[in-house]
Design an enzyme around this catalytic site. Structure first.
Site, mmCIF file in Angstrom:
data_model
loop_
_atom_site.group_PDB
_atom_site.id
_atom_site.type_symbol
_atom_site.label_atom_id
_atom_site.label_comp_id
_atom_site.label_asym_id
_atom_site.label_seq_id
_atom_site.Cartn_x
_atom_site.Cartn_y
_atom_site.Cartn_z
ATOM 1 N N LYS A 67 7.918 -12.223 -12.467
ATOM 2 C CA LYS A 67 7.076 -11.427 -13.377
ATOM 3 C C LYS A 67 7.987 -10.712 -14.379
ATOM 4 C CE LYS A 67 4.154 -7.302 -13.412
ATOM 5 N NZ LYS A 67 3.540 -6.219 -12.628
ATOM 6 N N VAL B 176 -6.195 1.829 17.316
ATOM 7 C CA VAL B 176 -6.055 3.246 17.672
ATOM 8 C C VAL B 176 -7.446 3.872 17.717
ATOM 9 C CG1 VAL B 176 -5.183 5.483 16.879
ATOM 10 C CG2 VAL B 176 -3.770 3.433 16.617
HETATM 11 C C1 FAD Z 1 -7.752 -3.520 -5.453
HETATM 12 C C2 FAD Z 1 -6.323 -3.229 -5.150
HETATM 13 C C3 FAD Z 1 -5.315 -3.915 -5.835
HETATM 14 C C4 FAD Z 1 -3.980 -3.625 -5.578
HETATM 15 N N1 FAD Z 1 -3.006 -4.264 -6.295
HETATM 16 C C5 FAD Z 1 -1.716 -3.890 -6.132
HETATM 17 C C6 FAD Z 1 -0.667 -4.478 -6.901
HETATM 18 O O1 FAD Z 1 -0.888 -5.375 -7.705
HETATM 19 N N2 FAD Z 1 0.590 -4.036 -6.710
HETATM 20 C C7 FAD Z 1 0.894 -3.060 -5.805
HETATM 21 O O2 FAD Z 1 2.064 -2.648 -5.698
HETATM 22 N N3 FAD Z 1 -0.072 -2.531 -5.035
HETATM 23 C C8 FAD Z 1 -1.352 -2.903 -5.175
HETATM 24 N N4 FAD Z 1 -2.326 -2.344 -4.385
HETATM 25 C C9 FAD Z 1 -1.945 -1.425 -3.315
HETATM 26 C C10 FAD Z 1 -1.452 -2.223 -2.107
HETATM 27 O O3 FAD Z 1 -2.449 -3.132 -1.711
HETATM 28 C C11 FAD Z 1 -1.117 -1.311 -0.946
HETATM 29 O O4 FAD Z 1 -0.308 -0.261 -1.377
HETATM 30 C C12 FAD Z 1 -0.371 -2.085 0.115
HETATM 31 O O5 FAD Z 1 -1.057 -3.235 0.463
HETATM 32 C C13 FAD Z 1 -0.122 -1.243 1.341
HETATM 33 O O6 FAD Z 1 -1.285 -1.007 2.021
HETATM 34 P P1 FAD Z 1 -1.229 -0.180 3.380
HETATM 35 O O7 FAD Z 1 -0.246 -0.821 4.276
HETATM 36 O O8 FAD Z 1 -1.053 1.245 3.074
HETATM 37 O O9 FAD Z 1 -2.704 -0.360 3.953
HETATM 38 P P2 FAD Z 1 -3.385 -1.665 4.677
HETATM 39 O O10 FAD Z 1 -2.942 -2.937 4.056
HETATM 40 O O11 FAD Z 1 -4.831 -1.330 4.664
HETATM 41 O O12 FAD Z 1 -2.800 -1.607 6.123
HETATM 42 C C14 FAD Z 1 -3.271 -0.722 7.091
HETATM 43 C C15 FAD Z 1 -2.733 -1.132 8.437
HETATM 44 O O13 FAD Z 1 -3.146 -0.202 9.393
HETATM 45 C C16 FAD Z 1 -3.750 -0.883 10.469
HETATM 46 N N5 FAD Z 1 -4.796 -0.021 11.017
HETATM 47 C C17 FAD Z 1 -5.757 0.658 10.357
HETATM 48 N N6 FAD Z 1 -6.555 1.333 11.220
HETATM 49 C C18 FAD Z 1 -6.058 1.069 12.454
HETATM 50 C C19 FAD Z 1 -6.447 1.459 13.765
HETATM 51 N N7 FAD Z 1 -7.504 2.236 14.012
HETATM 52 N N8 FAD Z 1 -5.711 0.988 14.791
HETATM 53 C C20 FAD Z 1 -4.639 0.183 14.605
HETATM 54 N N9 FAD Z 1 -4.229 -0.219 13.387
HETATM 55 C C21 FAD Z 1 -4.941 0.212 12.324
HETATM 56 C C22 FAD Z 1 -4.292 -2.171 9.897
HETATM 57 O O14 FAD Z 1 -4.441 -3.152 10.884
HETATM 58 C C23 FAD Z 1 -3.205 -2.505 8.890
HETATM 59 O O15 FAD Z 1 -2.163 -3.194 9.530
HETATM 60 C C24 FAD Z 1 -3.657 -2.650 -4.604
HETATM 61 C C25 FAD Z 1 -4.666 -1.998 -3.885
HETATM 62 C C26 FAD Z 1 -5.989 -2.273 -4.159
HETATM 63 C C27 FAD Z 1 -7.055 -1.544 -3.385
#
Ligand code: FAD
Length: 491
Positions: A61, A169
């Protein structure tokens, strides 16, 4: 990303790391576009780039093309890298502004090597070995499949001693006196105990919520609150850039990975229904949809504290800024890096927490301001865009706009993510044009400036013409077991 980083840095006999994940819940699975900071992340972890790219269907990119943002029919590019070269210590954009005011025809992007390469579908790695040589101005990041990336990092972490526990959790346990977290109970029975916890539970923010940490809402500045995401088939070679196309109540992304295109429509539910938003998304696809669009609800903002007691929230649990500038994974890396630089050890000093919370808030605010600029500086007719134009923007952005409008100048804050070139690209792209020229440049003979710019433009075009095609580089680089390491860092 958190488990992988910790496994690399805290891989000692005294510390054991446990990653709890729920297959039933899964990950959000979006987050396909990155910024050059990602190269630093790989470097720190010792990830071989070609291996990562193969495993995640990645493409390169070079920036983001913004279409229809300031008004319908408009187009500009936010490149990684720089416009032109600074001359005699004065930023290039001042020279360009002077020429532009004199009727000069070329856009500022015609002087940016990464942008020129992107338009020609070409790609080159940065080469810092000769200061000032054209290749030293190249920068890049990746587009990749977010689900494959999470799997890649999970394997990386497990190979370095992280124990992964599958389970949901259902209860967060706290010490009755100190209030510290002591463990999490899984639905299938066991309690995972720990001394320190990272809340990486996504939008659920399970651990921080157990402390009742308030949410700082920024919807009044960034009114979009829904995303519809779908992948589509692609037969053409992948472009080396993201596309962002403004729509009646938001915008649509187009992110090419190796074998498909990721698409999404970010919109405000106050100004558009889900059915309408789905039609906009589907009409805007360049190829056949691979499945039905998935709706994601979100709020923009962050937690008042990112680090509370013995728990740090990283990722969506800490806050969310929509993906207009692909900054979420960057904010995750910032969270990890800042935590490690303030690593508390046995001490739980509030000074460390306060510093972490202060600096993370700054990081979020700096990204927020660039996003708000895209929405605020528009000349479109739809109610959503009129609403964005009329909002009272953050004071930090007001100052930045005033300074740029006055003479193309910028305040520089410490540790800022976006270089001036990014702000210049978005300001000019959104049609914010300085009223007065830089006085030093205004006093120079225009013919001299024009000659310098023309030489530069030709040299950059010539260099870009000599670069291989993006697709060709991908084929070569990802086919071999090349151990090419990260070459380009932001200036
Ligand atoms: C529409 C959209 C587009 C995006 N595009 C981009 C982009 O182009 N570039 C970029 O840098 N970022 C982007 N992002 C942000 C990016 O997707 C996130 O920052 C990244 O995926 C990290 O997500 P996370 O790990 O915080 O959450 P998640 O991917 O939601 O992971 C959460 C984790 O916690 C676990 N979990 C949740 N609850 C429990 C429970 N009760 N018990 C056990 N485990 C649990 C799940 O299993 C999972 O493994 C975008 C976000 C959105 C919403």
């Amino acid at each position: 990303m958190t488990a992988a980083s910790l496994s690399r840095v805290l891989n000692t006999d005294d510390i054991s790391l446990t990653l709890v994940e729920s297959d039933e819940i899964g990950i959000i699975g979006v987050g396909e576009a990155t910024i050059p900071d990602m190269l630093q992340f790989n470097l720190q972890l010792g990830i071989v780039e070609a291996e990562l790219m193969r495993a995640t269907q990645a493409t390169f990119k070079l920036g983001i093309e913004f279409q229809d943002w300031s008004r319908k029919g408009s187009r500009y590019f936010h490149p990684f890298g720089f416009h032109g070269v600074d001359i005699d210590g004065v930023d290039f954009h001042h020279y360009w502004l002077r020429c532009s005011a004199n009727g000069h025809a070329h856009a500022i992007g015609d002087y940016c090597l990464t942008e020129i390469a992107a338009r020609k579908n070409r790609f080159g790695f940065p080469d810092m070995s000769i200061a000032g040589a054209p290749a030293s101005y190249l920068r890049y990041a990746y587009h990749f499949d977010a689900t494959l990336y999470a799997g890649f990092l999970r394997r990386f972490a497990e190979a370095r001693g992280v124990t992964r526990v599958e389970g949901k959790v259902c209860e967060v346990q706290r010490h009755p006196e100190s209030g510290d977290l002591t463990g999490v109970r899984l639905a299938n029975g066991p309690v995972i105990a720990g001394d320190f916890f990272f809340d990486c539970t996504g939008f659920r923010s399970l651990l921080l919520n157990s402390f009742g940490v308030p949410w700082i809402d920024w919807r009044h500045w960034l009114p979009c609150d829904r995303a519809l995401a779908v992948a589509s088939r692609r037969d053409d070679p992948p472009r080396p850039y993201t596309r962002s196309i403004a729509k009646a109540a938001g915008w649509q992304w187009n992110i090419p990975t190796r074998q498909r295109t990721g698409n999404g429509h970010i919109y405000s539910s106050e100004f558009m229904s889900e059915d309408e938003a789905t039609s906009v998304l589907v009409d805007g696809l360049e190829g056949e949809a691979l499945g039905s669009p998935r709706l994601i609800r979100f709020s923009t903002g962050h937690r008042q504290q990112f680090w509370q007691k013995n728990c740090v929230a990283i990722g969506l649990s800490a806050g969310f800024l929509e993906p207009l500038e692909s900054t979420s994974l960057y904010l995750i890396r910032q969270g990890i890096t800042r935590f490690l630089s303030l690593f508390p050890g046995a001490s739980q000093s509030p000074v460390l927490r306060e510093e972490y919370n202060r600096s993370m808030q700054k990081d979020f605010e700096q990204v927020r301001d660039l996003l708000v600029l895209h929405y605020f500086a528009n000349e479109r007719d739809e109610p959503f865009w009129k609403h964005c134009r009329s909002m009272v923007i953050p004071e930090t952005l007001q100052r930045r706009l005033a300074l740029f409008s006055e003479g193309g100048r910028f305040p520089r804050a410490e540790g800022e993510l976006f270089p001036n070139a990014s702000w210049v690209a978005v300001m000019l792209g959104q049609n914010v044009i300085p009223r007065t020229p830089e006085p030093i440049i205004a006093a120079m003979p225009i013919s001299q400036i024009e000659m310098k710019l023309e030489l530069l433009r030709r040299a950059m075009n010539q260099f870009a013409d000599g670069l291989p095609s993006h697709e060709g580089v991908l084929e070569d680089y990802c086919r071999t077991d090349s151990s090419h390491q990260v070459a380009g860092m932001s200036r």
